[in-house]
Design a protein around this motif. Structure first.
Motif, PDB file in Angstrom:
ATOM      1  N   ARG A  31       1.273  -0.818   0.210  1.00  0.00           N
ATOM      2  CA  ARG A  31       0.364   0.100   0.202  1.00  0.00           C
ATOM      3  C   ARG A  31       1.063   1.207   0.033  1.00  0.00           C
ATOM      4  NH1 ARG A  31      -3.295  -2.883   3.507  1.00  0.00           N
ATOM      5  NH2 ARG A  31      -2.327  -1.974   5.739  1.00  0.00           N
ATOM      6  N   GLY A  32       1.918   0.913  -0.092  1.00  0.00           N
ATOM      7  CA  GLY A  32       2.877   2.243  -0.187  1.00  0.00           C
ATOM      8  C   GLY A  32       3.929   2.977   0.989  1.00  0.00           C
ATOM      9  N   ASP A  33       3.713   1.924   1.764  1.00  0.00           N
ATOM     10  CA  ASP A  33       4.187   2.203   3.121  1.00  0.00           C
ATOM     11  C   ASP A  33       5.668   2.407   3.100  1.00  0.00           C
ATOM     12  OD1 ASP A  33       4.913   2.750   6.572  1.00  0.00           O
ATOM     13  OD2 ASP A  33       2.426   2.062   6.964  1.00  0.00           O
ATOM     14  N   HIS A  34       5.843   3.485   3.574  1.00  0.00           N
ATOM     15  CA  HIS A  34       7.769   3.802   3.713  1.00  0.00           C
ATOM     16  C   HIS A  34       8.309   2.997   4.272  1.00  0.00           C
ATOM     17  CE1 HIS A  34       6.610   6.121  -0.082  1.00  0.00           C
ATOM     18  NE2 HIS A  34       6.287   6.881   0.363  1.00  0.00           N
ATOM     19  N   GLY A  35       7.261   3.810   6.007  1.00  0.00           N
ATOM     20  CA  GLY A  35       8.252   2.947   7.070  1.00  0.00           C
ATOM     21  C   GLY A  35       8.239   1.717   6.908  1.00  0.00           C
ATOM     22  N   ASP A 186       9.642  10.446   0.143  1.00  0.00           N
ATOM     23  CA  ASP A 186       9.698  11.691  -1.364  1.00  0.00           C
ATOM     24  C   ASP A 186      10.776  10.887  -2.324  1.00  0.00           C
ATOM     25  OD1 ASP A 186       7.751  12.568   0.132  1.00  0.00           O
ATOM     26  OD2 ASP A 186       9.682  14.227   0.122  1.00  0.00           O
ATOM     27  N   GLY A 187      11.664  10.809  -2.405  1.00  0.00           N
ATOM     28  CA  GLY A 187      12.536   9.695  -3.100  1.00  0.00           C
ATOM     29  C   GLY A 187      11.924   8.439  -3.324  1.00  0.00           C
ATOM     30  N   LEU A 188      11.551   7.705  -2.656  1.00  0.00           N
ATOM     31  CA  LEU A 188      10.912   6.232  -2.659  1.00  0.00           C
ATOM     32  C   LEU A 188       9.700   6.008  -3.052  1.00  0.00           C
ATOM     33  CD1 LEU A 188      12.208   4.598   0.557  1.00  0.00           C
ATOM     34  CD2 LEU A 188      13.320   4.141  -1.156  1.00  0.00           C
ATOM     35  N   ALA A 189       9.013   6.949  -3.202  1.00  0.00           N
ATOM     36  CA  ALA A 189       7.746   7.522  -4.022  1.00  0.00           C
ATOM     37  C   ALA A 189       8.210   8.086  -5.456  1.00  0.00           C
ATOM     38  CB  ALA A 189       6.754   8.600  -3.648  1.00  0.00           C
ATOM     39  N   ARG A 190       9.209   8.651  -5.606  1.00  0.00           N
ATOM     40  CA  ARG A 190       9.533   8.643  -6.795  1.00  0.00           C
ATOM     41  C   ARG A 190       9.950   7.667  -7.619  1.00  0.00           C
ATOM     42  NH1 ARG A 190      12.276  15.099  -8.160  1.00  0.00           N
ATOM     43  NH2 ARG A 190      11.796  13.905  -9.851  1.00  0.00           N
ATOM     44  N   LEU A 191      10.820   6.766  -6.585  1.00  0.00           N
ATOM     45  CA  LEU A 191      11.968   5.923  -7.527  1.00  0.00           C
ATOM     46  C   LEU A 191      10.001   4.685  -7.693  1.00  0.00           C
ATOM     47  CD1 LEU A 191      14.596   5.013  -5.575  1.00  0.00           C
ATOM     48  CD2 LEU A 191      14.937   5.098  -7.716  1.00  0.00           C
ATOM     49  N   ARG A 192       9.708   4.516  -6.698  1.00  0.00           N
ATOM     50  CA  ARG A 192       8.197   3.564  -7.273  1.00  0.00           C
ATOM     51  C   ARG A 192       7.954   4.292  -8.306  1.00  0.00           C
ATOM     52  NH1 ARG A 192       3.796   1.059  -2.908  1.00  0.00           N
ATOM     53  NH2 ARG A 192       2.999  -0.888  -3.824  1.00  0.00           N
ATOM     54  N   ASP A 193       7.476   5.028  -8.525  1.00  0.00           N
ATOM     55  CA  ASP A 193       6.353   5.507  -9.709  1.00  0.00           C
ATOM     56  C   ASP A 193       7.395   5.146 -10.927  1.00  0.00           C
ATOM     57  OD1 ASP A 193       4.330   6.587  -8.768  1.00  0.00           O
ATOM     58  OD2 ASP A 193       5.082   8.467  -8.107  1.00  0.00           O
ATOM     59  N   CYS A 194       9.064   5.615 -11.092  1.00  0.00           N
ATOM     60  CA  CYS A 194       9.971   5.119 -12.368  1.00  0.00           C
ATOM     61  C   CYS A 194       9.725   3.956 -12.131  1.00  0.00           C
ATOM     62  CB  CYS A 194      11.221   5.976 -11.779  1.00  0.00           C
ATOM     63  SG  CYS A 194      12.201   6.039 -13.257  1.00  0.00           S
ATOM     64  N   LEU A 195      10.493   3.310 -10.971  1.00  0.00           N
ATOM     65  CA  LEU A 195      10.589   1.809 -11.775  1.00  0.00           C
ATOM     66  C   LEU A 195       9.125   0.956 -12.534  1.00  0.00           C
ATOM     67  CD1 LEU A 195      12.686   1.441  -8.314  1.00  0.00           C
ATOM     68  CD2 LEU A 195      13.482   1.196 -10.811  1.00  0.00           C
ATOM     69  N   ALA A 196       8.223   1.758 -11.875  1.00  0.00           N
ATOM     70  CA  ALA A 196       6.429   0.835 -13.190  1.00  0.00           C
ATOM     71  C   ALA A 196       7.073   1.238 -14.101  1.00  0.00           C
ATOM     72  CB  ALA A 196       5.527   1.441 -11.631  1.00  0.00           C
TER      73      ALA A 196
END
Length: 199
Positions: A31-35, A186-196
């Protein structure tokens, strides 16, 4: 990856006083939980590295495989099916497959070099496809990292590639701890979008 998390101790949940297991963390990561991903990183990176190191017998390659596996978990945590085994077994299966793929790619490369030396021939496409796929994925990760801001990239690199804790990264970057955490989020969110885009 080599010394910061090598003791196999998972991050302790400050609310409960105990670390949450991978079975609990994977649905949260889906669900996108970075923690939750940070907790899982600390929990499973030592056994994943150990698995990769046993297969590859090379520390640097084992570290690369560990990072690739953790990125795959971040992207595909929703594919874990509790009915087919434990979360750790699923994760270690991912690690074993990726490490074996790398061994096969290296062996294929060596065999291609020997054939080329004997015949002067160029390897055909289907023999190099597996290696090309792995190279493509590593290149994609590198490009996605380059799309982050400099501050996000520094934070992600220090914590997820160099193995520093959030507090250590904050000291190295001379910024507040909260700033490092927000950069990572923020960086992990952008990475996830990019890697998708690589799927």
């Amino acid at each position: 990856m080599t010394g910061r998390h090598g003791n196999g101790v998972s991050r302790v949940d400050s609310r409960t006083g105990a670390g949450r297991g991978a079975e609990v963390l994977l649905p949260l990561i889906a669900r996108g939980d970075h923690g939750a991903f940070e907790e899982l990183y600390d929990l499973v990176s030592p056994p994943v590295f150990g698995m990769a190191r046993r297969v590859l017998r090379d520390t640097a390659q084992a570290e690369e495989v560990t990072q690739e596996v953790l990125l795959e978990i971040w992207r595909r945590a929703g594919r874990y099916d509790p009915g087919r085994g434990s979360a750790l077994s699923w994760i270690l299966t991912l690690a074993h497959r990726r490490a074996v793929d790398r061994v096969r790619a290296a062996r294929a490369a060596s065999e291609r070099e020997e054939r080329a030396a004997r015949r002067g021939a160029v390897a055909v496409f289907d023999e190099v496809a597996e290696e090309v796929e792995g190279s493509f994925e590593r290149e994609w990760v590198r490009r996605c990292l380059e799309r982050l801001t400099a501050l996000q990239r520094q934070s992600v690199t220090l914590v997820y590639y160099d193995g520093y804790t959030h507090r250590e990264a904050a000291r190295r970057l001379a910024v507040p701890l909260g700033t490092v955490k927000s950069r990572l989020r923020d960086g992990l969110a952008r990475l996830r979008d990019c890697l998708a885009g690589a799927v």
